[in-house]
Write an enzyme that holds these catalytic residues in place. Structure first.
Site, mmCIF file in Angstrom:
data_model
loop_
_atom_site.group_PDB
_atom_site.id
_atom_site.type_symbol
_atom_site.label_atom_id
_atom_site.label_comp_id
_atom_site.label_asym_id
_atom_site.label_seq_id
_atom_site.Cartn_x
_atom_site.Cartn_y
_atom_site.Cartn_z
ATOM 1 N N ARG A 157 27.450 -5.665 -6.931
ATOM 2 C CA ARG A 157 28.794 -5.076 -6.925
ATOM 3 C C ARG A 157 29.093 -4.668 -5.493
ATOM 4 N NH1 ARG A 157 32.200 -2.980 -10.848
ATOM 5 N NH2 ARG A 157 32.443 -1.003 -9.797
ATOM 6 N N CYS A 189 26.196 -3.668 -20.410
ATOM 7 C CA CYS A 189 25.543 -2.596 -21.167
ATOM 8 C C CYS A 189 25.736 -1.236 -20.504
ATOM 9 C CB CYS A 189 24.056 -2.907 -21.306
ATOM 10 S SG CYS A 189 23.187 -2.853 -19.724
ATOM 11 N N ALA A 246 24.389 -0.839 -16.976
ATOM 12 C CA ALA A 246 25.302 -1.395 -15.976
ATOM 13 C C ALA A 246 26.427 -0.408 -15.676
ATOM 14 C CB ALA A 246 25.876 -2.728 -16.453
ATOM 15 N N HIS A 305 29.227 5.032 -18.165
ATOM 16 C CA HIS A 305 30.122 5.861 -17.350
ATOM 17 C C HIS A 305 30.009 7.311 -17.803
ATOM 18 C CE1 HIS A 305 32.859 2.051 -17.314
ATOM 19 N NE2 HIS A 305 31.906 1.943 -16.415
#
Lengths: 541, 455
Positions: free
Chosen positions: A89, A55, A58, A190
């Site tokens: 991550r 999503c 994230a 992003h």
């Protein structure tokens, strides 16, 4: 081993009509005679199809914001989102001259842990109080606040809370409205993260450029398994200075002064092209797409950078470093190449690695026969020339676009940033792809397949049909492929290895891939008693 | 490591720093994987489903399949009915499970999607099932989500179809590993008792590598078995946070009596489990179990000097932590700090009672706590051993305390989901882990002249 159209058609048979119509557009079998074939991408996920996508939160918190080592990131929401993005991550960070160890928060997880009353009455007060307590306890240089699904629905005003907190504590407190339902994938996150960093962080420092240095920024490099340290090692050896990395092992202190760079180097196009473009618009800093995955790709990238500087010293030093590194790593790679050569692979990764790793696999004599992205856009598949033809659909139209104007004091023409004449710049542009990315398509072979948002069903069918020797994807697909008898390596987390970037990375990757295929256990799957009965069966027949 | 963590007393009253719990839906997903031929479905935006699958995959190192309604901004505002109906249609057409088990997220709960109505309006092929449970992430924890899903399995599927109850027992194992479910089944089998375990992830999340891939592995409680739980003569609900709700639902809906028990971790909880089966089912305890038990006591006496009197901090999920606390007390250790992230003051009451029973003073117990708090306590007064999930490894390193990994999740070691910590075999394994960990530390820290061959 190319896939034929019949196999493809058969794969789509069980789909309900609507799904078939949709998915057909996301699957392209490369026909070199057709010119660039169009693929559909960055559209909504088919409900129920078992997509690999995540999503917006994230993409924002997990990918871009999380790695910033000296900022505390508070997730505003129930406990889950923060918890799952805690330590999962592998964006490595370490203390350095600018960031002492007590300002590194990567091993911590901060969340408002919203409860039912917060949903009913709003969570603004809780968030404000948590910011107060966190500042009191940790004295961070800056704070990020990331929204999760319910925040937008209940109408908590993150901007107002963070603005007030920022004034109260005298540090930047930044709000990211990255609710999980925004956009159609990580990609929206992003973009949102890029906007906030561009508006609030980049260019807010007062450092001045030292004219004797050639300064670069590394954009879209998250230091998974130490990748960006390896890339920086190589760049430093040639003589460049890396001002900032977005955002692997980065600090807010370094990011503030990224505007002093001569050149931006873009590793992951998908996640950071917004900032690359905005820095070009605001400061005039040119950007260059690079790829430090695979020896041949690194060599090309290093030579491109050296060409852009127009400086004979850099051009010479580049060749020296390449020669030195090749002498060191090629014999090692050659050893593993013998094991890998002639093998085929699938690559399903997020928004850039499915392309980048094709170079490294080619170094090992392997071919990628099916490649896809979870959430890339058409420009990542087909190249940036298609951008003017991409229409923003209803699902993504609410992701804000910033209106960037040239900075009245700091804007300079690209050739001035590079300290070269306009003529020389134009000449370089004809040789080096400044400000461009050609996408994955040109690098694929005829008959291979590009699949956007490949789902479980399609991956399973293709593995059965094409029987690749290796399957590159994420952790959720790894064990599925392996249960099907195909060795799988994770190209998000590198299976806890790394770096995979740079010359050292190429060696690590070659070793890991060879080991995945040659681990003796693959020969032991069938128990000896079943082998015996098979043999008996044969004799009887 | 963790140099940013402040020294001295702090004001941490709100939110969580390093939580010791996660959110409901992952527990529901895990429970649903314990139904044979089931595809768990997450009704929300797809990030939740991606995270939950990822997290379970990392713990089990095995495939975890689940689908999502993939909400967009439009659905988030106007409701997700169309997304769920489309999902159900696509799932049956493409994946063909026996049953879809739907859970919700904070998104669909906040907008108030009415799942029973949406499911009624959906196209469900003949003989197939769709069940649902509500799992709002802003309440309880992953254990609550597990509990809610198991309860829904009962309320949707269990039926009292026989006039007389069958000679069989329902075992609700709670949120434990497939290895534990196997061990619990082994004990009940050895006692010669017919059972239905609900849910049962053995064979699903610890599936063998064969040459044949199965989208839906062999394991899992079948739908027919779940229906038949309504005909059993008894339910044992192991672990009250995870299993009580489903047990109560079996009483209410099918009139199957339920006995709540602790998760059978440790000597006493395992004794209680076996005694209850012995008395209620009127069977003898087989010699094999008597031998296993005797081996545990033998080992405890043989090794007590490895760990007796050592202070231990335990954290994790409430059912497991309560039983573990009891077991370390049985071992003669001191549970100095006992913490769960899951809310519920009963946790504190139960653990305090154990402290009193074993006359332990100066220990702290907390429900709804976090690992930042635990770390602060440890900084104030250290312990000899940490027992808990992988998330303890940062404290372990920062404070140089050995860690025994137990519970969910364990992300940095393998094999653990296949090996039981329940039953007498589980006792032996726990003793071995605690003992070895402390001895490794003794060896590491010993000077050359104190370094010994026999310990």
């Amino acid at each position: 081993m190319a896939i034929n159209q019949e196999v493809l058609d058969e794969m789509l048979l069980p789909y309900p009509d609507k799904v078939k119509k949709n998915r057909t557009k996301h699957i392209v079998r490369k026909n070199p005679e057709e010119g660039c074939q169009q693929i559909e991408a960055n559209t909504r996920t088919v409900p129920g199809i078992i997509s690999q996508r995540g999503c917006c939160y994230a993409g924002c918190k997990g990918v871009v914001i999380g790695p910033i080592k000296d900022m505390i990131t508070i997730t505003h929401g129930p406990v889950g989102c923060a918890y799952y993005s805690w330590g999962t991550r592998r964006n490595k960070a370490r203390a350095d001259d600018i960031t002492p160890p007590e300002h590194i928060y990567g091993a911590m997880c901060f969340v408002t842990d919203m409860q039912e009353p917060d949903i009913v009455f709003g969570g603004e007060k809780k968030l404000a109080k948590m910011i107060d307590e966190v500042v009191e306890m940790f004295h961070p240089r800056a704070i990020n606040v990331c929204a999760t699904c319910p925040i937008g629905l209940i109408g908590d005003d993150l901007g107002a809370v963070t603005k007030k907190a920022s004034e109260k504590h005298g540090i930047p407190v930044l709000a990211y409205n990255c609710e999980g339902y925004k956009g159609v994938s990580q990609s929206a996150g992003h973009h949102i993260a890029n906007n906030v960093l561009m508006e609030n962080v980049i260019g807010s420092g007062d450092a001045e450029k030292n004219p004797s240095e050639f300064v670069v920024n590394l954009l879209g490099e998250y230091n998974i398994g130490g990748d960006s340290w390896e890339i920086e090692r190589i760049l430093n050896d040639i003589g460049y200075r890396v001002q900032g990395v977005l955002t692997g092992d980065s600090s807010v202190e370094e990011m503030k002064n990224m505007h002093i760079a001569n050149l931006n180097l873009v590793m992951c196009h998908r996640s950071i092209n917004y900032i690359a473009e905005m820095m070009e618009e605001k400061y005039g800093i040119p950007w260059l797409k690079i790829n430090f995955i695979g020896v041949e790709a690194i060599k090309k990238s290093l030579r491109d950078i050296a060409q852009v500087t127009g400086d004979e010293t850099f051009i010479r030093k580049t060749e020296e470093v390449i020669a030195r590194e090749e002498a060191r790593v090629l014999p090692v790679i050659e050893h593993f190449r013998k094991i890998c050569t002639g093998k085929t692979a699938f690559a399903f990764v997020g928004g850039s690695r499915s392309h980048h790793y094709q170079y490294l696999l080619r170094d090992l004599g392997m071919e990628v026969v099916v490649a896809g992205y979870e959430f890339a856009h058409r420009d990542d598949y087909e190249g940036r020339q298609v951008i003017p033809t991409i229409k923003t659909d209803a699902d993504s139209k609410n992701i804000p676009e910033l209106d960037i104007k040239p900075d009245p004091e700091l804007y300079k023409e690209a050739h001035e940033h590079l300290n070269i004449t306009k003529e020389k710049f134009d000449e370089i542009c004809s040789r080096v792809p400044l400000g461009n990315y050609e996408g994955m398509y040109p690098d694929m072979n005829g008959g291979t397949l590009m699949i956007d948002d490949c789902n479980h069903y399609e991956a399973e069918q293709l593995v059965k049909d094409l029987k690749p020797d290796l399957f590159f994807a994420g952790v959720r697909d790894k064990y599925i492929a392996q249960k099907m008898g195909v060795p799988a390596k994770q190209l998000h987390s590198y299976d806890y290895s790394g770096p995979y970037a740079g010359f050292n990375g190429a060696m690590n990757f070659a070793r890991d891939v060879a080991n995945a295929m040659t681990t003796p256990a693959w020969k032991f799957i069938t128990p000896p008693w079943e082998k015996e009965s098979e043999n008996t069966g044969d004799t009887n027949a | 490591m963790l140099e940013c963590v402040p020294e001295g007393p702090v004001e941490h009253t709100i939110g969580k720093i390093n939580p010791a719990k996660t959110c409901q839906p992952i527990g529901a997903m895990y429970a649903a994987l314990g139904i044979h031929g089931c595809l768990p479905h997450s009704h929300g935006s797809q990030g939740c489903c991606a995270y939950h699958r990822m997290h379970l995959t990392r713990h089990f190192r095995d495939q975890v399949l689940a689908s999502s309604s993939s909400f967009t901004e439009g659905a988030s505002v106007f409701g997700g009915a169309a997304n769920l109906k489309t999902s159900i249609k696509n799932i049956f057409a493409i994946y063909n499970p026996e049953i879809i088990a739907v859970h919700t997220t904070c998104l669909s709960e906040t907008i108030g999607d009415d799942l029973p109505t949406i499911i009624k309006q959906s196209e469900i092929p003949e003989g197939k099932r769709v069940i649902h449970t509500n799992t709002p992430s802003y309440s309880g924890s992953h254990i609550t989500g597990f509990s809610n899903m198991v309860k829904s399995m009962v309320s949707y599927l269990a039926e009292a179809t026989e006039p007389v109850k069958k000679d069989q027992v329902n075992i609700l194992p709670g949120f434990v590993n497939p290895g534990d479910m196997r061990e619990i089944r082994k004990i009940v089998d050895e006692m010669g008792i017919q059972m239905i375990m609900l849910p049962d992830t053995s064979g699903v999340l610890d599936a063998p590598q064969t040459n044949k891939y199965a989208l839906f592995p062999d394991g899992g409680t079948t739908v027919d078995e779940i229906v038949d739980t309504g005909n059993s003569s008894l339910t044992l609900a192991l672990g009250s946070w995870a299993s009580d709700a489903a047990g109560a639902m079996l009483v209410e809906k099918c009139n199957v009596p339920c006995i709540p028990l602790r998760t059978p971790i440790g000597l006493k909880a395992t004794d209680d489990f076996i005694m209850t089966l012995k008395e209620k089912c009127e069977v003898d305890v087989p010699k094999s179990l008597t031998v296993e038990r005797g081996q545990v006591v033998d080992t405890l006496i043989d090794t007590h000097f490895h760990y007796q009197g050592k202070k231990v901090a335990i954290f994790g999920d409430p059912d497991i932590v309560i039983s573990l606390t009891e077991f370390v007390l049985t071992m003669g250790m001191i549970p100095k700090y006992v913490l769960t992230g899951t809310p519920g003051s009963r946790f504190e009451t139960e653990v305090r009672k154990m402290f009193e029973e074993y006359q332990v003073e100066g220990s702290i117990v907390k429900a709804d706590g976090d690992l930042f708090e635990l770390h602060q306590w440890i900084k104030e007064e250290p312990v000899d051993l940490l027992m808990g999930t992988t998330y303890g490894k940062y404290i372990a390193r920062a404070e140089d305390i050995p860690l025994v990994r137990v519970g969910f999740p364990i992300l940095d070691r393998a094999v653990h989901p296949l090996m039981p910590i329940t039953g007498y075999r589980g006792c032996l394994r726990l003793i071995e882990m605690v003992s070895n960990t402390l001895l490794d530390r003794r060896d590491r820290d010993a000077s050359d002249e104190d370094y010994e061959m026999v310990l």
